[in-house]
Design a protein around this motif. Structure first.
Motif, mmCIF file in Angstrom:
data_model
loop_
_atom_site.group_PDB
_atom_site.id
_atom_site.type_symbol
_atom_site.label_atom_id
_atom_site.label_comp_id
_atom_site.label_asym_id
_atom_site.label_seq_id
_atom_site.Cartn_x
_atom_site.Cartn_y
_atom_site.Cartn_z
ATOM 1 N N CYS A 8 0.858 -1.183 0.000
ATOM 2 C CA CYS A 8 0.000 0.000 0.000
ATOM 3 C C CYS A 8 0.896 1.236 0.000
ATOM 4 O O CYS A 8 1.761 1.374 0.857
ATOM 5 C CB CYS A 8 -0.902 0.035 1.231
ATOM 6 S SG CYS A 8 -2.131 -1.250 1.243
ATOM 7 N N GLN A 10 0.803 5.607 -0.509
ATOM 8 C CA GLN A 10 -0.095 6.751 -0.423
ATOM 9 C C GLN A 10 0.637 7.972 -0.938
ATOM 10 O O GLN A 10 1.866 8.034 -0.889
ATOM 11 C CB GLN A 10 -0.574 6.968 1.003
ATOM 12 C CG GLN A 10 0.530 7.317 1.975
ATOM 13 C CD GLN A 10 0.047 7.314 3.411
ATOM 14 O OE1 GLN A 10 -0.766 6.498 3.804
ATOM 15 N NE2 GLN A 10 0.551 8.242 4.190
ATOM 16 N N ARG A 48 -5.666 6.684 -13.054
ATOM 17 C CA ARG A 48 -6.482 5.659 -12.385
ATOM 18 C C ARG A 48 -5.683 4.979 -11.275
ATOM 19 O O ARG A 48 -6.215 4.704 -10.191
ATOM 20 C CB ARG A 48 -6.999 4.641 -13.392
ATOM 21 C CG ARG A 48 -8.021 5.237 -14.345
ATOM 22 C CD ARG A 48 -8.620 4.161 -15.224
ATOM 23 N NE ARG A 48 -9.631 3.425 -14.490
ATOM 24 C CZ ARG A 48 -10.937 3.665 -14.565
ATOM 25 N NH1 ARG A 48 -11.386 4.639 -15.339
ATOM 26 N NH2 ARG A 48 -11.794 2.948 -13.885
ATOM 27 N N ILE A 49 -4.413 4.717 -11.533
ATOM 28 C CA ILE A 49 -3.560 4.114 -10.516
ATOM 29 C C ILE A 49 -3.400 5.082 -9.345
ATOM 30 O O ILE A 49 -3.522 4.695 -8.180
ATOM 31 C CB ILE A 49 -2.202 3.721 -11.123
ATOM 32 C CG1 ILE A 49 -2.392 2.613 -12.169
ATOM 33 C CG2 ILE A 49 -1.211 3.288 -10.025
ATOM 34 C CD1 ILE A 49 -1.183 2.351 -13.037
ATOM 35 N N LYS A 51 -5.428 7.364 -8.330
ATOM 36 C CA LYS A 51 -6.681 7.429 -7.561
ATOM 37 C C LYS A 51 -6.752 6.286 -6.545
ATOM 38 O O LYS A 51 -7.246 6.466 -5.427
ATOM 39 C CB LYS A 51 -7.898 7.380 -8.487
ATOM 40 C CG LYS A 51 -7.996 8.530 -9.457
ATOM 41 C CD LYS A 51 -8.483 9.772 -8.803
ATOM 42 C CE LYS A 51 -8.711 10.852 -9.857
ATOM 43 N NZ LYS A 51 -8.879 12.151 -9.296
ATOM 44 N N GLN A 52 -6.283 5.099 -6.923
ATOM 45 C CA GLN A 52 -6.275 3.974 -5.989
ATOM 46 C C GLN A 52 -5.297 4.234 -4.839
ATOM 47 O O GLN A 52 -5.560 3.875 -3.695
ATOM 48 C CB GLN A 52 -5.922 2.667 -6.708
ATOM 49 C CG GLN A 52 -6.979 2.217 -7.692
ATOM 50 C CD GLN A 52 -8.308 1.933 -7.035
ATOM 51 O OE1 GLN A 52 -8.384 1.314 -5.966
ATOM 52 N NE2 GLN A 52 -9.379 2.370 -7.669
ATOM 53 N N LEU A 55 -6.817 6.381 -2.311
ATOM 54 C CA LEU A 55 -7.758 5.626 -1.481
ATOM 55 C C LEU A 55 -7.046 4.672 -0.522
ATOM 56 O O LEU A 55 -7.708 3.956 0.231
ATOM 57 C CB LEU A 55 -8.726 4.838 -2.369
ATOM 58 C CG LEU A 55 -9.659 5.674 -3.241
ATOM 59 C CD1 LEU A 55 -10.422 4.774 -4.215
ATOM 60 C CD2 LEU A 55 -10.615 6.468 -2.372
ATOM 61 N N GLN A 57 -5.407 1.974 -1.199
ATOM 62 C CA GLN A 57 -5.667 0.592 -1.568
ATOM 63 C C GLN A 57 -4.348 -0.096 -1.918
ATOM 64 O O GLN A 57 -3.406 0.551 -2.356
ATOM 65 C CB GLN A 57 -6.605 0.539 -2.776
ATOM 66 C CG GLN A 57 -7.985 1.104 -2.515
ATOM 67 C CD GLN A 57 -8.712 0.314 -1.454
ATOM 68 O OE1 GLN A 57 -8.790 -0.913 -1.502
ATOM 69 N NE2 GLN A 57 -9.247 1.018 -0.467
ATOM 70 N N ALA A 61 -5.451 -3.512 -6.105
ATOM 71 C CA ALA A 61 -6.700 -2.816 -6.430
ATOM 72 C C ALA A 61 -6.529 -1.982 -7.700
ATOM 73 O O ALA A 61 -7.439 -1.901 -8.526
ATOM 74 C CB ALA A 61 -7.148 -1.923 -5.274
ATOM 75 N N ALA A 62 -5.357 -1.392 -7.867
ATOM 76 C CA ALA A 62 -5.082 -0.632 -9.083
ATOM 77 C C ALA A 62 -5.037 -1.573 -10.284
ATOM 78 O O ALA A 62 -5.536 -1.239 -11.359
ATOM 79 C CB ALA A 62 -3.780 0.140 -8.953
ATOM 80 N N ASP A 65 -8.586 -2.411 -11.219
ATOM 81 C CA ASP A 65 -9.225 -1.264 -11.866
ATOM 82 C C ASP A 65 -8.757 -1.123 -13.306
ATOM 83 O O ASP A 65 -9.570 -0.890 -14.212
ATOM 84 C CB ASP A 65 -8.926 0.012 -11.072
ATOM 85 C CG ASP A 65 -9.652 1.213 -11.639
ATOM 86 O OD1 ASP A 65 -10.895 1.161 -11.759
ATOM 87 O OD2 ASP A 65 -8.978 2.204 -11.975
ATOM 88 N N SER A 99 -3.146 0.054 4.400
ATOM 89 C CA SER A 99 -4.387 -0.116 3.667
ATOM 90 C C SER A 99 -5.588 0.332 4.502
ATOM 91 O O SER A 99 -5.644 0.083 5.699
ATOM 92 C CB SER A 99 -4.568 -1.581 3.267
ATOM 93 O OG SER A 99 -5.807 -1.776 2.645
#
Length: 101
Positions: A8, A10, A48-49, A51-52, A55, A57, A61-62, A65, A99
């Motif tokens: 995870c 951030q 998109r990556i 954004k995960q 979150l 994640q 999760a990426a 997506d 996470s």
């Protein structure tokens, strides 16, 4: 540290994100680490990556997506997500996170 799909990451709190569109109208984002002056440009997939990551994640999760949103194999999505995560970490745009999942 070696990144895995369960890692995870951030966004670094020192990073400013600006979402734009390019000349063709395609989405892109520019990330700037204010203290280091390192910046990075993301295309639609990278956004998109990101954004995960916002979150909190895991990288898996990426991958999910990306495979859902684009016509790409899971193996290629995994390689792309891990490569971008390594690049973002090298540019000090992300930090290790926990996470929220």
């Amino acid at each position: 540290m070696h990144l895995t799909l369960e890692t995870c990451l951030q966004p670094n709190p020192d990073v400013i994100v600006t979402e734009l569109t390019d000349r063709e109208g395609k989405p892109e984002a520019v990330l700037l680490n204010v203290p280091t002056h390192k910046y990075f440009s993301l295309n639609a997939t990278g956004i998109r990556i990101w954004k995960q990551l916002e979150l909190r994640q895991p990288l898996s999760a990426a991958v999910a997506d990306i495979t859902e949103a684009f016509d790409v194999s899971r193996e290629r999505a995994e390689a792309s997500v891990l490569r971008l995560a390594d690049e973002l970490r090298a540019a000090e745009l992300v930090t290790l996170g926990e996470s929220k999942a």
